[in-house]
Motif scaffolding. Structure first.
Motif, PDB file in Angstrom:
ATOM      1  N   GLY A 140      20.380  -2.381 -15.395  1.00  0.00           N
ATOM      2  CA  GLY A 140      19.589  -3.412 -16.050  1.00  0.00           C
ATOM      3  C   GLY A 140      18.266  -2.903 -16.568  1.00  0.00           C
ATOM      4  O   GLY A 140      17.869  -3.187 -17.680  1.00  0.00           O
ATOM      5  N   GLU A 141      17.538  -2.123 -15.750  1.00  0.00           N
ATOM      6  CA  GLU A 141      16.237  -1.626 -16.172  1.00  0.00           C
ATOM      7  C   GLU A 141      16.359  -0.642 -17.332  1.00  0.00           C
ATOM      8  O   GLU A 141      15.546  -0.618 -18.237  1.00  0.00           O
ATOM      9  CB  GLU A 141      15.520  -0.962 -14.990  1.00  0.00           C
ATOM     10  CG  GLU A 141      15.119  -1.931 -13.902  1.00  0.00           C
ATOM     11  CD  GLU A 141      14.239  -3.061 -14.439  1.00  0.00           C
ATOM     12  OE1 GLU A 141      13.328  -2.761 -15.237  1.00  0.00           O
ATOM     13  OE2 GLU A 141      14.470  -4.213 -14.080  1.00  0.00           O
ATOM     14  N   ASP A 142      17.428   0.203 -17.300  1.00  0.00           N
ATOM     15  CA  ASP A 142      17.643   1.132 -18.403  1.00  0.00           C
ATOM     16  C   ASP A 142      17.908   0.376 -19.696  1.00  0.00           C
ATOM     17  O   ASP A 142      17.440   0.756 -20.774  1.00  0.00           O
ATOM     18  CB  ASP A 142      18.829   2.057 -18.100  1.00  0.00           C
ATOM     19  CG  ASP A 142      18.493   3.053 -16.997  1.00  0.00           C
ATOM     20  OD1 ASP A 142      17.290   3.296 -16.780  1.00  0.00           O
ATOM     21  OD2 ASP A 142      19.422   3.572 -16.361  1.00  0.00           O
ATOM     22  N   SER A 151      14.720  -0.943 -21.062  1.00  0.00           N
ATOM     23  CA  SER A 151      13.848   0.096 -21.612  1.00  0.00           C
ATOM     24  C   SER A 151      14.240   0.476 -23.027  1.00  0.00           C
ATOM     25  O   SER A 151      13.426   1.002 -23.784  1.00  0.00           O
ATOM     26  CB  SER A 151      13.893   1.343 -20.711  1.00  0.00           C
ATOM     27  OG  SER A 151      15.155   1.983 -20.799  1.00  0.00           O
ATOM     28  N   LEU A 152      15.495   0.203 -23.394  1.00  0.00           N
ATOM     29  CA  LEU A 152      15.977   0.505 -24.741  1.00  0.00           C
ATOM     30  C   LEU A 152      15.956  -0.720 -25.646  1.00  0.00           C
ATOM     31  O   LEU A 152      16.359  -0.647 -26.799  1.00  0.00           O
ATOM     32  CB  LEU A 152      17.410   1.059 -24.664  1.00  0.00           C
ATOM     33  CG  LEU A 152      17.584   2.357 -23.867  1.00  0.00           C
ATOM     34  CD1 LEU A 152      19.073   2.705 -23.763  1.00  0.00           C
ATOM     35  CD2 LEU A 152      16.814   3.505 -24.510  1.00  0.00           C
ATOM     36  N   ASP A 165      16.999 -13.056 -23.538  1.00  0.00           N
ATOM     37  CA  ASP A 165      17.060 -12.940 -22.071  1.00  0.00           C
ATOM     38  C   ASP A 165      17.455 -11.530 -21.656  1.00  0.00           C
ATOM     39  O   ASP A 165      16.869 -10.943 -20.744  1.00  0.00           O
ATOM     40  CB  ASP A 165      18.071 -13.945 -21.499  1.00  0.00           C
ATOM     41  CG  ASP A 165      17.480 -15.338 -21.355  1.00  0.00           C
ATOM     42  OD1 ASP A 165      16.241 -15.464 -21.284  1.00  0.00           O
ATOM     43  OD2 ASP A 165      18.255 -16.312 -21.318  1.00  0.00           O
ATOM     44  N   LEU A 166      18.458 -10.989 -22.315  1.00  0.00           N
ATOM     45  CA  LEU A 166      18.946  -9.656 -21.993  1.00  0.00           C
ATOM     46  C   LEU A 166      17.865  -8.605 -22.221  1.00  0.00           C
ATOM     47  O   LEU A 166      17.754  -7.643 -21.453  1.00  0.00           O
ATOM     48  CB  LEU A 166      20.178  -9.337 -22.851  1.00  0.00           C
ATOM     49  CG  LEU A 166      20.901  -8.000 -22.600  1.00  0.00           C
ATOM     50  CD1 LEU A 166      21.464  -7.963 -21.183  1.00  0.00           C
ATOM     51  CD2 LEU A 166      22.010  -7.800 -23.610  1.00  0.00           C
ATOM     52  N   TRP A 167      17.047  -8.807 -23.248  1.00  0.00           N
ATOM     53  CA  TRP A 167      15.977  -7.863 -23.562  1.00  0.00           C
ATOM     54  C   TRP A 167      14.721  -8.091 -22.722  1.00  0.00           C
ATOM     55  O   TRP A 167      13.755  -7.348 -22.829  1.00  0.00           O
ATOM     56  CB  TRP A 167      15.598  -7.966 -25.042  1.00  0.00           C
ATOM     57  CG  TRP A 167      16.716  -7.629 -25.979  1.00  0.00           C
ATOM     58  CD1 TRP A 167      17.782  -6.809 -25.741  1.00  0.00           C
ATOM     59  CD2 TRP A 167      16.896  -8.112 -27.320  1.00  0.00           C
ATOM     60  NE1 TRP A 167      18.604  -6.751 -26.843  1.00  0.00           N
ATOM     61  CE2 TRP A 167      18.093  -7.539 -27.827  1.00  0.00           C
ATOM     62  CE3 TRP A 167      16.159  -8.973 -28.143  1.00  0.00           C
ATOM     63  CZ2 TRP A 167      18.555  -7.809 -29.106  1.00  0.00           C
ATOM     64  CZ3 TRP A 167      16.629  -9.244 -29.419  1.00  0.00           C
ATOM     65  CH2 TRP A 167      17.823  -8.649 -29.899  1.00  0.00           C
ATOM     66  N   GLY A 168      14.716  -9.166 -21.918  1.00  0.00           N
ATOM     67  CA  GLY A 168      13.549  -9.471 -21.109  1.00  0.00           C
ATOM     68  C   GLY A 168      12.372  -9.955 -21.925  1.00  0.00           C
ATOM     69  O   GLY A 168      11.211  -9.733 -21.563  1.00  0.00           O
ATOM     70  N   LEU A 169      12.660 -10.654 -23.040  1.00  0.00           N
ATOM     71  CA  LEU A 169      11.607 -11.116 -23.947  1.00  0.00           C
ATOM     72  C   LEU A 169      11.521 -12.642 -23.944  1.00  0.00           C
ATOM     73  O   LEU A 169      12.525 -13.326 -23.733  1.00  0.00           O
ATOM     74  CB  LEU A 169      11.881 -10.630 -25.372  1.00  0.00           C
ATOM     75  CG  LEU A 169      11.932  -9.106 -25.566  1.00  0.00           C
ATOM     76  CD1 LEU A 169      12.292  -8.764 -27.004  1.00  0.00           C
ATOM     77  CD2 LEU A 169      10.587  -8.470 -25.187  1.00  0.00           C
ATOM     78  N   PRO A 170      10.327 -13.197 -24.193  1.00  0.00           N
ATOM     79  CA  PRO A 170      10.177 -14.660 -24.201  1.00  0.00           C
ATOM     80  C   PRO A 170      10.878 -15.293 -25.389  1.00  0.00           C
ATOM     81  O   PRO A 170      10.972 -14.689 -26.457  1.00  0.00           O
ATOM     82  CB  PRO A 170       8.652 -14.848 -24.284  1.00  0.00           C
ATOM     83  CG  PRO A 170       8.158 -13.604 -24.954  1.00  0.00           C
ATOM     84  CD  PRO A 170       9.046 -12.496 -24.447  1.00  0.00           C
ATOM     85  N   LYS A 209      18.145  -6.249 -43.208  1.00  0.00           N
ATOM     86  CA  LYS A 209      17.302  -5.187 -43.750  1.00  0.00           C
ATOM     87  C   LYS A 209      16.396  -4.556 -42.697  1.00  0.00           C
ATOM     88  O   LYS A 209      16.150  -3.342 -42.724  1.00  0.00           O
ATOM     89  CB  LYS A 209      16.444  -5.780 -44.876  1.00  0.00           C
ATOM     90  CG  LYS A 209      15.589  -4.784 -45.636  1.00  0.00           C
ATOM     91  CD  LYS A 209      14.863  -5.499 -46.769  1.00  0.00           C
ATOM     92  CE  LYS A 209      14.007  -4.530 -47.571  1.00  0.00           C
ATOM     93  NZ  LYS A 209      13.289  -5.233 -48.677  1.00  0.00           N
ATOM     94  N   ARG A 210      15.912  -5.371 -41.732  1.00  0.00           N
ATOM     95  CA  ARG A 210      14.874  -4.904 -40.823  1.00  0.00           C
ATOM     96  C   ARG A 210      15.300  -4.709 -39.375  1.00  0.00           C
ATOM     97  O   ARG A 210      14.685  -3.927 -38.654  1.00  0.00           O
ATOM     98  CB  ARG A 210      13.702  -5.910 -40.839  1.00  0.00           C
ATOM     99  CG  ARG A 210      12.975  -6.009 -42.167  1.00  0.00           C
ATOM    100  CD  ARG A 210      11.994  -7.178 -42.142  1.00  0.00           C
ATOM    101  NE  ARG A 210      11.162  -7.228 -43.339  1.00  0.00           N
ATOM    102  CZ  ARG A 210      11.542  -7.776 -44.484  1.00  0.00           C
ATOM    103  NH1 ARG A 210      12.749  -8.314 -44.583  1.00  0.00           N
ATOM    104  NH2 ARG A 210      10.734  -7.782 -45.523  1.00  0.00           N
ATOM    105  N   CYS A 211      16.307  -5.448 -38.911  1.00  0.00           N
ATOM    106  CA  CYS A 211      16.706  -5.361 -37.499  1.00  0.00           C
ATOM    107  C   CYS A 211      17.340  -4.013 -37.199  1.00  0.00           C
ATOM    108  O   CYS A 211      17.923  -3.376 -38.091  1.00  0.00           O
ATOM    109  CB  CYS A 211      17.671  -6.491 -37.145  1.00  0.00           C
ATOM    110  SG  CYS A 211      16.893  -8.137 -37.145  1.00  0.00           S
ATOM    111  N   THR A 212      17.262  -3.595 -35.942  1.00  0.00           N
ATOM    112  CA  THR A 212      17.790  -2.286 -35.542  1.00  0.00           C
ATOM    113  C   THR A 212      19.003  -2.386 -34.631  1.00  0.00           C
ATOM    114  O   THR A 212      19.722  -1.408 -34.468  1.00  0.00           O
ATOM    115  CB  THR A 212      16.700  -1.470 -34.820  1.00  0.00           C
ATOM    116  OG1 THR A 212      16.267  -2.176 -33.654  1.00  0.00           O
ATOM    117  CG2 THR A 212      15.504  -1.237 -35.736  1.00  0.00           C
ATOM    118  N   VAL A 213      19.231  -3.550 -34.025  1.00  0.00           N
ATOM    119  CA  VAL A 213      20.384  -3.745 -33.138  1.00  0.00           C
ATOM    120  C   VAL A 213      21.606  -4.050 -33.994  1.00  0.00           C
ATOM    121  O   VAL A 213      21.638  -5.054 -34.709  1.00  0.00           O
ATOM    122  CB  VAL A 213      20.121  -4.877 -32.132  1.00  0.00           C
ATOM    123  CG1 VAL A 213      21.345  -5.112 -31.255  1.00  0.00           C
ATOM    124  CG2 VAL A 213      18.901  -4.551 -31.261  1.00  0.00           C
TER     125      VAL A 213
END
Length: 225
Positions: free
Chosen positions: A36-38, A41-42, A103-108, A187-191
Motif C-alpha cells: 500500500g505505501e509503495d 509513493s507512486l 482514495d487509492l492515491w491517499g488524496l482528498p 492531454k495532461r493526465c499521466t495515469v
C-alpha cells in the motif's frame, strides 16, 4: 432505447461497472500484499492533473445525475426517461471510479487549496488556458457546461415537453463541457487507466450529444449556442 446508440450506452455502463470492480479488487490485492505505501509513493500529487480531473469531474458528473433524476420525475416520455437513466447510471459509476482513485492515491476528494479547473489553467508552455478555468461564472456555474442555479430551478419547475427540452439543452451543454475537461485529461493526465476512462467519456458523450440533438429536433427545438 433500442438501436446501436442505445446499445453503446448500455455496454459502456456495464463495462464501467466491471472496470470499477477490477479497480477495487486490484487495490485490495496491493494492500493485502503489503504494498500500500509503495503504491501511494507512486501516486499522483494533490495538484496533479490526474487528481484535479478526478475531483472536478466527480462534481461535474454529480450534477448530470441530479438533472437526470429531475427530468425523470418531470416527464412521462419513455425515450427521454431511458436516456436520463442511462446517463445517471453511467456517470454515477464513473464518479465512483474517480473517487475510488483519490482514495487509492491517499488524496482528498475536496481541495481547499485549489479552485475548480486549476489543473487546466496552463498549457504546456505555462500560458493560461483559453477559457476561465479556476473562476466561477457569474451565473453560479463552477465548470464548463455546468448548469447554473437558475437553470436547475427552471428545470425543476418545467413539465412534460418543456422539461424534456430544458433537460436536453442543459445536458448537451453539460456534455460539451465534460468533453472539454476529458480531453484535457487525455492531454495532461499521466495515469493510463484514467486517460483511457477520459477518452471513453469523450467518445460516449459525443455520441449522446448527437442523439440529444435529434431528440430536440423532434420537439421543434435546438441546442443552445
Amino acid at each position: 432505447m433500442t438501436g446501436p446508440t442505445g446499445l453503446t450506452r448500455t455496454h459502456w455502463a456495464a463495462i464501467t461497472a466491471v472496470v470499477l470492480a477490477l479497480l477495487f479488487a486490484g487495490a485490495a490485492t496491493v494492500a493485502s500484499a503489503g504494498g500500500g505505501e509503495d503504491a501511494k509513493s507512486l501516486a499522483p500529487t494533490a495538484t496533479s492533473a490526474d487528481a484535479g480531473f478526478a475531483r472536478d469531474m466527480a462534481v461535474h458528473h454529480q450534477q448530470a445525475v441530479e438533472m437526470s433524476f429531475i427530468v425523470r420525475d418531470r416527464t412521462q416520455d419513455d425515450e427521454v426517461r431511458r436516456l436520463a437513466y442511462d446517463i445517471a447510471n453511467t456517470q454515477a459509476n464513473q464518479r465512483g471510479m474517480m473517487l475510488g482513485w483519490l482514495d487509492l492515491w491517499g488524496l482528498p476528494k475536496v481541495s481547499a487549496d485549489s479552485e475548480p479547473m486549476a489543473w487546466m489553467q496552463k498549457d504546456e508552455h505555462g500560458a493560461h488556458a483559453g477559457h476561465s478555468a479556476g473562476q466561477q461564472a457569474e451565473d453560479g456555474s463552477l465548470m464548463p457546461g455546468m448548469a447554473s442555479r437558475v437553470d436547475l430551478e427552471r428545470l425543476g419547475k418545467a413539465g412534460g415537453k418543456q422539461a424534456e427540452i430544458e433537460y436536453l439543452q442543459l445536458m448537451i451543454s453539460h456534455h460539451n463541457g465534460g468533453i472539454t475537461m476529458a480531453e484535457g485529461c487525455v492531454k495532461r493526465c499521466t495515469v493510463d487507466t484514467e486517460r483511457s476512462l477520459a477518452q471513453g467519456m469523450v467518445d460516449a458523450q459525443r455520441s449522446e450529444v448527437g442523439l440529444m440533438v435529434d431528440l430536440l429536433r423532434k420537439r421543434g427545438a435546438a441546442a443552445r449556442t
